[in-house]
Design an enzyme around this catalytic site. Sequence first.
Site, PDB file in Angstrom:
ATOM      1  N   ARG A  98       0.685  -1.050  -0.470  1.00  0.00           N
ATOM      2  CA  ARG A  98       0.098   0.366  -0.118  1.00  0.00           C
ATOM      3  C   ARG A  98       1.019   1.349   0.431  1.00  0.00           C
ATOM      4  O   ARG A  98       1.525   1.195   0.877  1.00  0.00           O
ATOM      5  CB  ARG A  98      -1.154  -0.138   1.408  1.00  0.00           C
ATOM      6  CG  ARG A  98      -1.588   1.367   1.533  1.00  0.00           C
ATOM      7  CD  ARG A  98      -2.856   1.775   2.233  1.00  0.00           C
ATOM      8  NE  ARG A  98      -3.758   0.762   1.956  1.00  0.00           N
ATOM      9  CZ  ARG A  98      -5.225  -0.082   2.407  1.00  0.00           C
ATOM     10  NH1 ARG A  98      -5.454   0.846   3.472  1.00  0.00           N
ATOM     11  NH2 ARG A  98      -6.753  -0.183   1.556  1.00  0.00           N
ATOM     12  N   HIS A 125      -7.469   0.746  -7.119  1.00  0.00           N
ATOM     13  CA  HIS A 125      -7.614  -0.433  -5.561  1.00  0.00           C
ATOM     14  C   HIS A 125      -7.971  -1.379  -6.004  1.00  0.00           C
ATOM     15  O   HIS A 125      -9.059  -2.015  -5.957  1.00  0.00           O
ATOM     16  CB  HIS A 125      -8.088   1.072  -3.957  1.00  0.00           C
ATOM     17  CG  HIS A 125      -8.038  -0.268  -3.244  1.00  0.00           C
ATOM     18  ND1 HIS A 125      -6.932  -1.296  -3.152  1.00  0.00           N
ATOM     19  CD2 HIS A 125      -8.375   0.302  -2.215  1.00  0.00           C
ATOM     20  CE1 HIS A 125      -7.617  -1.446  -1.634  1.00  0.00           C
ATOM     21  NE2 HIS A 125      -8.267  -0.937  -1.455  1.00  0.00           N
ATOM     22  N   GLN A 128      -9.595  -3.655  -3.836  1.00  0.00           N
ATOM     23  CA  GLN A 128     -10.675  -3.691  -3.825  1.00  0.00           C
ATOM     24  C   GLN A 128     -12.140  -3.657  -4.618  1.00  0.00           C
ATOM     25  O   GLN A 128     -12.778  -4.750  -4.510  1.00  0.00           O
ATOM     26  CB  GLN A 128     -11.327  -2.277  -3.375  1.00  0.00           C
ATOM     27  CG  GLN A 128     -12.562  -1.578  -3.094  1.00  0.00           C
ATOM     28  CD  GLN A 128     -12.698  -1.976  -1.630  1.00  0.00           C
ATOM     29  OE1 GLN A 128     -12.056  -1.957  -0.384  1.00  0.00           O
ATOM     30  NE2 GLN A 128     -14.276  -2.846  -1.192  1.00  0.00           N
ATOM     31  N   ASP A 219     -17.223   6.308  -1.264  1.00  0.00           N
ATOM     32  CA  ASP A 219     -16.210   6.447  -0.857  1.00  0.00           C
ATOM     33  C   ASP A 219     -16.142   7.658   0.318  1.00  0.00           C
ATOM     34  O   ASP A 219     -16.244   8.448   0.477  1.00  0.00           O
ATOM     35  CB  ASP A 219     -14.982   5.957  -1.779  1.00  0.00           C
ATOM     36  CG  ASP A 219     -13.683   5.279  -0.741  1.00  0.00           C
ATOM     37  OD1 ASP A 219     -13.388   5.904   0.528  1.00  0.00           O
ATOM     38  OD2 ASP A 219     -12.400   5.964  -1.726  1.00  0.00           O
ATOM     39  N   CYS A 259     -16.937   0.986   0.178  1.00  0.00           N
ATOM     40  CA  CYS A 259     -15.157   0.588   0.453  1.00  0.00           C
ATOM     41  C   CYS A 259     -14.877   0.053   2.459  1.00  0.00           C
ATOM     42  O   CYS A 259     -14.334  -0.808   2.210  1.00  0.00           O
ATOM     43  CB  CYS A 259     -13.890   0.651  -0.415  1.00  0.00           C
ATOM     44  SG  CYS A 259     -14.051   2.414   0.086  1.00  0.00           S
ATOM     45  N   ARG A 287     -13.523  -9.525   1.195  1.00  0.00           N
ATOM     46  CA  ARG A 287     -11.450  -8.664   0.767  1.00  0.00           C
ATOM     47  C   ARG A 287     -11.258 -10.477   1.438  1.00  0.00           C
ATOM     48  O   ARG A 287     -10.314 -10.898   0.960  1.00  0.00           O
ATOM     49  CB  ARG A 287     -11.878  -7.359   1.448  1.00  0.00           C
ATOM     50  CG  ARG A 287     -12.281  -6.056   1.678  1.00  0.00           C
ATOM     51  CD  ARG A 287     -11.707  -5.750   0.574  1.00  0.00           C
ATOM     52  NE  ARG A 287     -10.479  -5.747  -0.066  1.00  0.00           N
ATOM     53  CZ  ARG A 287      -9.550  -5.001   0.536  1.00  0.00           C
ATOM     54  NH1 ARG A 287      -9.784  -4.101   1.172  1.00  0.00           N
ATOM     55  NH2 ARG A 287      -8.492  -4.645   0.080  1.00  0.00           N
TER      56      ARG A 287
HETATM   57  N1  NVA Z   1     -10.155   6.452  -1.617  1.00  0.00           N
HETATM   58  C1  NVA Z   1     -10.219   5.870   0.427  1.00  0.00           C
HETATM   59  C2  NVA Z   1     -10.290   4.243   0.329  1.00  0.00           C
HETATM   60  C3  NVA Z   1      -9.688   4.166   1.268  1.00  0.00           C
HETATM   61  C4  NVA Z   1      -9.761   2.708   1.449  1.00  0.00           C
HETATM   62  C5  NVA Z   1      -8.461   6.565   0.269  1.00  0.00           C
HETATM   63  O1  NVA Z   1      -7.827   6.483  -0.218  1.00  0.00           O
HETATM   64  O2  NVA Z   1      -8.023   6.644   1.547  1.00  0.00           O
HETATM   65  N1   CP Z   2     -11.088  -0.658   2.074  1.00  0.00           N
HETATM   66  C1   CP Z   2     -10.578  -0.369   2.211  1.00  0.00           C
HETATM   67  O1   CP Z   2      -8.774  -0.754   1.161  1.00  0.00           O
HETATM   68  O2   CP Z   2      -9.821  -0.891   3.617  1.00  0.00           O
HETATM   69  P1   CP Z   2      -8.809  -0.818   4.383  1.00  0.00           P
HETATM   70  O3   CP Z   2      -8.061   0.950   4.293  1.00  0.00           O
HETATM   71  O4   CP Z   2      -8.751  -0.750   5.815  1.00  0.00           O
HETATM   72  O5   CP Z   2      -7.635  -1.690   3.948  1.00  0.00           O
END
Ligand code: NVA
Ligand code: CP
Length: 301
Positions: A98, A125, A128, A219, A259, A287
């Site tokens: 990540r 992502h 997801q 989201d 998500c 997931r």
């Molecule tokens: N769009 C959000 C998704 C979190 C899973 C982010 O990037 O923080």
């Molecule tokens: N949806 C998602 O990726 O959740 P986390 O940020 O908790 O991993």
Amino acid sequence: MENLLSMTDAKEEVQNILDIASRLKSGEINDKPLTDKYLGMIFEKSSTRTRVSFEVGMQQLGGTPLYLSSNDLQIGRGEPISDTARVLSRFLDCIMIRAKRHDTVAELIEHADIPIINGLTDKEHPCQTFADLLTIKEYLGDFNKKFVFVGDGNNVCNSLLLGAAYTGMDMTVACPEGYEPNAEIYKLALEEAKETGSVITVEHDVHKAVENADILYTDVWVSMGDEEEAEERQRVFKDYQINAQLLSEANSNAIVMHCLPAIRGQEITDDVMTSPQSAIWDQAENRLHAQKAILYLLLKE
Ligand code: NVA
Ligand code: CP
């Protein structure tokens, strides 16, 4: 599929990944093919679902996950990604990362000789999206549906656009002006949609967008890394909330997805999250099954 940086890497495998995920979930596939395999999980940002689903999923498949916070790795002190990639390739069988920047993952792929999985970047992502497609298939049976993404045309939305285009699902992004999805991905999704018959659009009027919708998805308004814009975003997105009124404007049997993590009272209301139309908790569970399917495909010999 050698790596999963973008949904584009999985174009030919979408149905296969969904099929493996369903079979893992039902117990039809229950072997442990990843014994003696090691997954490194690098996190430059927080995570609940991605971390836990990969960690548990890897162990359920017989393998060993290692949680690697970028703060504790030498990358945090300036060791190049390229050197990290070369070294970790000698110890591990796969890396899920990540990253703040999509380019970081691309650079890791360039210098690693093991599969790399994108666990969220500023651009996409994909992990997801697979859980989301699995959830839609379970709830609605097929992808001959209208999917409406309400809110920020961000990383989650970008991968969903490609997922919709590849599966033939119609998708409308209902967003404020200036918050449209990534232009390059949108263009690609439109091209792919020509082949599968998806109708893909961007609509600034959220009420018009949700007409005839089968799925409403949202989201957060303020993604990780956007914190400095929080105040402005709360103002810009205030009409892009999934609430009982908006849900009543969609098809009567529409499902609601998110998500997660969610900020109740911003992009979604509490009553909608916990309503019978919410698929959110099954989506979160998926997931695990989707991430296992990706590991299974990439690592099973
Ligand atoms: N769009 C959000 C998704 C979190 C899973 C982010 O990037 O923080
Ligand atoms: N949806 C998602 O990726 O959740 P986390 O940020 O908790 O991993």
